[in-house]
Design an enzyme around this catalytic site. Structure first.
Site, mmCIF file in Angstrom:
data_model
loop_
_atom_site.group_PDB
_atom_site.id
_atom_site.type_symbol
_atom_site.label_atom_id
_atom_site.label_comp_id
_atom_site.label_asym_id
_atom_site.label_seq_id
_atom_site.Cartn_x
_atom_site.Cartn_y
_atom_site.Cartn_z
ATOM 1 N N HIS A 261 -23.341 -118.292 35.017
ATOM 2 C CA HIS A 261 -22.079 -118.112 35.741
ATOM 3 C C HIS A 261 -22.224 -118.609 37.193
ATOM 4 O O HIS A 261 -21.437 -119.437 37.659
ATOM 5 C CB HIS A 261 -21.706 -116.625 35.713
ATOM 6 C CG HIS A 261 -20.425 -116.290 36.401
ATOM 7 N ND1 HIS A 261 -19.240 -116.144 35.738
ATOM 8 C CD2 HIS A 261 -20.134 -116.084 37.709
ATOM 9 C CE1 HIS A 261 -18.267 -115.854 36.597
ATOM 10 N NE2 HIS A 261 -18.801 -115.807 37.812
ATOM 11 N N GLU A 262 -23.264 -118.120 37.872
ATOM 12 C CA GLU A 262 -23.450 -118.511 39.278
ATOM 13 C C GLU A 262 -23.782 -119.994 39.402
ATOM 14 O O GLU A 262 -23.440 -120.631 40.397
ATOM 15 C CB GLU A 262 -24.539 -117.659 39.940
ATOM 16 C CG GLU A 262 -24.293 -116.141 39.937
ATOM 17 C CD GLU A 262 -22.955 -115.716 40.528
ATOM 18 O OE1 GLU A 262 -22.373 -116.473 41.325
ATOM 19 O OE2 GLU A 262 -22.477 -114.608 40.181
ATOM 20 N N HIS A 265 -20.549 -121.764 39.737
ATOM 21 C CA HIS A 265 -20.090 -121.716 41.134
ATOM 22 C C HIS A 265 -20.887 -122.712 41.984
ATOM 23 O O HIS A 265 -20.333 -123.429 42.814
ATOM 24 C CB HIS A 265 -20.297 -120.303 41.705
ATOM 25 C CG HIS A 265 -19.281 -119.287 41.259
ATOM 26 N ND1 HIS A 265 -17.924 -119.475 41.404
ATOM 27 C CD2 HIS A 265 -19.427 -118.053 40.693
ATOM 28 C CE1 HIS A 265 -17.272 -118.404 40.945
ATOM 29 N NE2 HIS A 265 -18.163 -117.524 40.498
#
Ligand SMILES: [Zn+2]
Ligand SMILES: [Zn+2]
Lengths: 495, 495
Positions: A261-262, A265
């Site tokens: 997920h990160e 980003h």
């Protein structure tokens, strides 16, 4: 020097101050020993003050006016517009209100830590009322400055151009099919036999796996790092992106999916256009678009069957568990797509998550618009949880309306970004699939065309386009929640 | 608000800016990925500019004048004096000279990296001449401002109150006995059979050993950390001290002794008086006193036989080498006190190190005073190396006058601090031994009384006393190099 150039110089200065603040914040969360906190917080506050003084300097109004009359390239015009948007955001609130918000929010959050454990809504609600009061003041000021309604003025901070009229329509549609979809998926999954991988999964091995996956996902380690912190986040600056995770030795999937997920980003940040990084126009378009990238990586990509065909063998190898059936590809697919309504938003799966967001959205919208009061929250929470997820929170504040702490820092208007992001991600993936065979590319371990698509349509667009125009340019239409529904149905019902 | 209070507020602001700069510098050296460097350097330069603008604000002269007329406590008077000393140091140089120094130094250092490898004195000396020219300008300006001679004005930056007249006398004495002592020690050691511990010593195990020793030496991990960087240093801020090391898998003693050295620096910082940390008076007295603490830990304490009796078994255990004779206490004592003249200062042992410093001191003093020119350096270097250490550097610039890079950033006047620090450390130890049986305390693993003595006499004194008064208060006399000689003779000749 032209006024536009003066503004660029000024903005660069702000960007550099922000750089140091971002690195020191990361350090505070990931490296700083406890005893360093007091002096660090004072130092960070001092830097914030310097930033504030610079960004609210009186002469800037004139600079903007004069720069707007100058002859500028098309790109410069958009850059100037974004600088001005940022400047207005920074300048609209009176200093006392900013300070009041910060103090009241800190006090509310601090007390919440013990109040939540004690299920003490009565005392918590008194603090929250003050928080809401200040948030309404803020919303009113922003509404006056923008001509938007109170809640729309708050939404505009996180997803410029979005309105509650649009969200009402979109979330309204979702509400017509989501509760029944959740039930259907649950009924279907009740026949599956799913093994839960059993720890211990040593942190060192999880780290090795995380770094391996990050590198397969194209994270640029010459412009970023992975570290550990209590609350995972993506911080730093685009030239030096700092992502963090937390390793749970009982469950390696939480850190793994968190890291993916990160990484989503991070790749957005690392992919922003280099020559514009110091300026608002070179930054991420919105919180919703940011979340669309993390969710593209986490949900669209990594929980897909072809990707789990890559992940599962890597996990078996790094943990030396070649014969662990819970780590078979088949079981990992089942395990990674398990749907189960629960009380806690941050633990929710992809299908039930939007229900949590819609609930919060409806409550915060009405709170800010003054249609409900803090005292009304528990009953509404219970009613909506029951309606959307079949779970009652009557009397259970701890796992109900006291579970989240987003509101205490005044971030009303932020929650919708999560589900808007999930919808954007599904819409991007659908458009991408029209151009290439994504599953085959994953099976061939050839992810580059996928990243190139995101880079071209989203990362390099930064804030040069509005959210709507990014969607239109990349997918041929504005936000259409059907793609999200289609994605959920395909993944969770027809497998 | 009194003017004294205004100055305190102003100084606190500077201290907070310095805090962020110190943490970001540490990050740059220890954590930052390569690709983050350009943006980071720009951000750091911006913060330095903000610091400079604040610290040279025009109104400060008046504030100091008015504060001096206010009624202040004894401590406040000293604090004001130190704030003024800092302010003068920050204000005396014209901005162009500071910029010129920085550019010329960077250029010289950058070119040096390849010139050193190529033994290219001819080209290096042309850059160095410009560096010296600017250093002389700086020295002249500081001399005019302080009434000191040019070199003394530079010395005063690192060791306030120290003069070349005093150093000439002290180093002059050392020169009468050091060369023959080195020869005697070598002759005596030629009979010893010393085993060199053979690697590999895994970095992870070295780290475990380092952390263990740091904690035995009282490093406060709630106010500091140990990390890895190319060039070990002690950075951060007193409430959050960041020390670094570098693990050489062939030789664990280099990291171990380095960590002990930096722990000495760190404990000084961690021991400074809490309520004065934001002010110059609460900071380390001088570079010489700072080095006295690192050398107290490294040389006085850790290379003593009783301490090696602690170290050696720990090393055998952490590396799982119970039967490795090279790690026996007896061999570790011999290995840790081996004396051998060499070309390179940073590799020198405790006995030959002062010879390297005296050589540099004599050259930089005459360079700054204009008695010699850059072109004279190689011949002087060769002559002094031959005289002090019996090694000729004729034609060998790489291992001669091109080995160090201290001068390129204009730090003329810094070198003596190393040997002054070694002398202070010996004098402190001698005084301590008059009050307690240091060796017995070490054998009993009871180091607390040792640390308490340093805390009381040095750390908590911060800059409330001059260097001379710290020495007088702690040891009953001003700097007396006999203690250093006595220490060397005791350790290296009478063992
Ligand atoms: Zn996210
Ligand atoms: Zn040192």
């Amino acid at each position: 020097m032209t006024y536009y150039q003066k503004l660029e110089q000024h903005t660069k200065k702000l960007s550099r101050i922000h750089h140091l603040s971002a690195i020191c914040s990361w350090d505070q969360a990931a490296k700083m020993p406890e005893g360093g906190n007091t002096a660090r917080s004072e130092a960070m506050a001092e830097l914030a003050l310097i930033h504030h003084e610079l960004s609210t300097a009186a002469h800037l109004a004139e600079w903007f006016e004069k720069a707007e009359a100058e002859s500028l390239s098309a790109e410069q015009k958009i850059s100037l517009k974004e600088m001005k948007r940022q400047w207005k955001k920074d300048n609209v609130l009176p200093a006392e209100l900013v300070e009041q918000k910060s103090l009241t929010g800190s006090k509310c959050e601090h007390a919440w830590r013990s109040q939540r454990k004690e299920n003490n809504w009565h005392e918590f609600s008194q603090n929250l009322e003050k928080v809401v009061q200040l948030a309404r003041e803020e919303a009113q000021i922003r509404a006056d400055a923008t001509g938007l309604s109170r809640y729309n003025a708050m939404l505009d901070l996180y997803e410029p151009g979005m309105t509650c009229e649009k969200i009402d329509e979109i979330f309204g549609q979702v509400k017509t099919w989501l509760p029944s979809l959740i039930q259907e998926v649950q009924a279907q999954q009740s026949h599956d036999e799913v093994l839960t991988p059993k720890g211990p999964f040593p942190a060192e091995q999880q780290k090795t796996l995380s770094l391996d996956i990050m590198s397969k996902l194209g994270f640029d380690f010459s412009h970023g790092r992975l570290d550990v912190s209590t609350h995972p986040f993506c911080g730093g600056v685009p030239t030096d992106v700092r992502i963090t995770t937390r390793y749970d030795e009982d469950d390696f999937t939480s850190a793994l999916m968190g890291v993916i997920h990160e990484t989503g980003h991070a790749r957005y940040e690392q992919g922003l256009p280099e020559q514009w990084l110091d300026f608002p126009v070179g930054q991420a378009r919105s919180m919703g678009i940011h979340e669309s990238q993390s969710l593209f990586f986490e949900m669209q990509l990594s929980r897909s069957k072809p990707f789990i065909e890559i992940l599962a063998p890597l996990a078996r190898e790094v943990f030396s568990r070649n014969n662990d059936k819970s780590l078979s590809t088949e079981n990992m697919v089942l395990f990674s797509t398990r749907v189960k309504p629960g009380y806690i938003r941050v633990d929710a799966d992809e299908v039930t998550y939007p229900a949590h967001i819609i609930l919060r959205y409806e409550i915060e919208r009405d709170l800010i618009e003054g249609k409900i009061e803090v005292a009304d929250i528990p009953e509404l929470w219970d009613k909506k949880m029951t309606e959307y997820l079949g779970l009652s929170t009557k009397g259970n504040f701890t796992d109900g309306c006291m579970q989240d702490i987003h509101w205490t820092d005044g971030s009303f208007g932020y929650f919708p970004s999560y589900t808007l992001g999930a919808m954007y991600a599904a819409q991007f993936m659908a458009a991408m699939r029209r151009e290439m065979n994504v599953d085959n590319l994953i099976r061939e371990r050839n992810l580059q065309p996928i990243f190139n698509w995101l880079d071209r349509h989203i990362w390099k667009k930064a804030s040069f386009l509005s959210t709507e125009d990014i969607l239109r340019e990349a997918t041929g239409e504005t936000l259409n929640p059907d793609y999200f529904k289609e994605h959920l149905v395909n993944r969770y019902l027809e497998s």
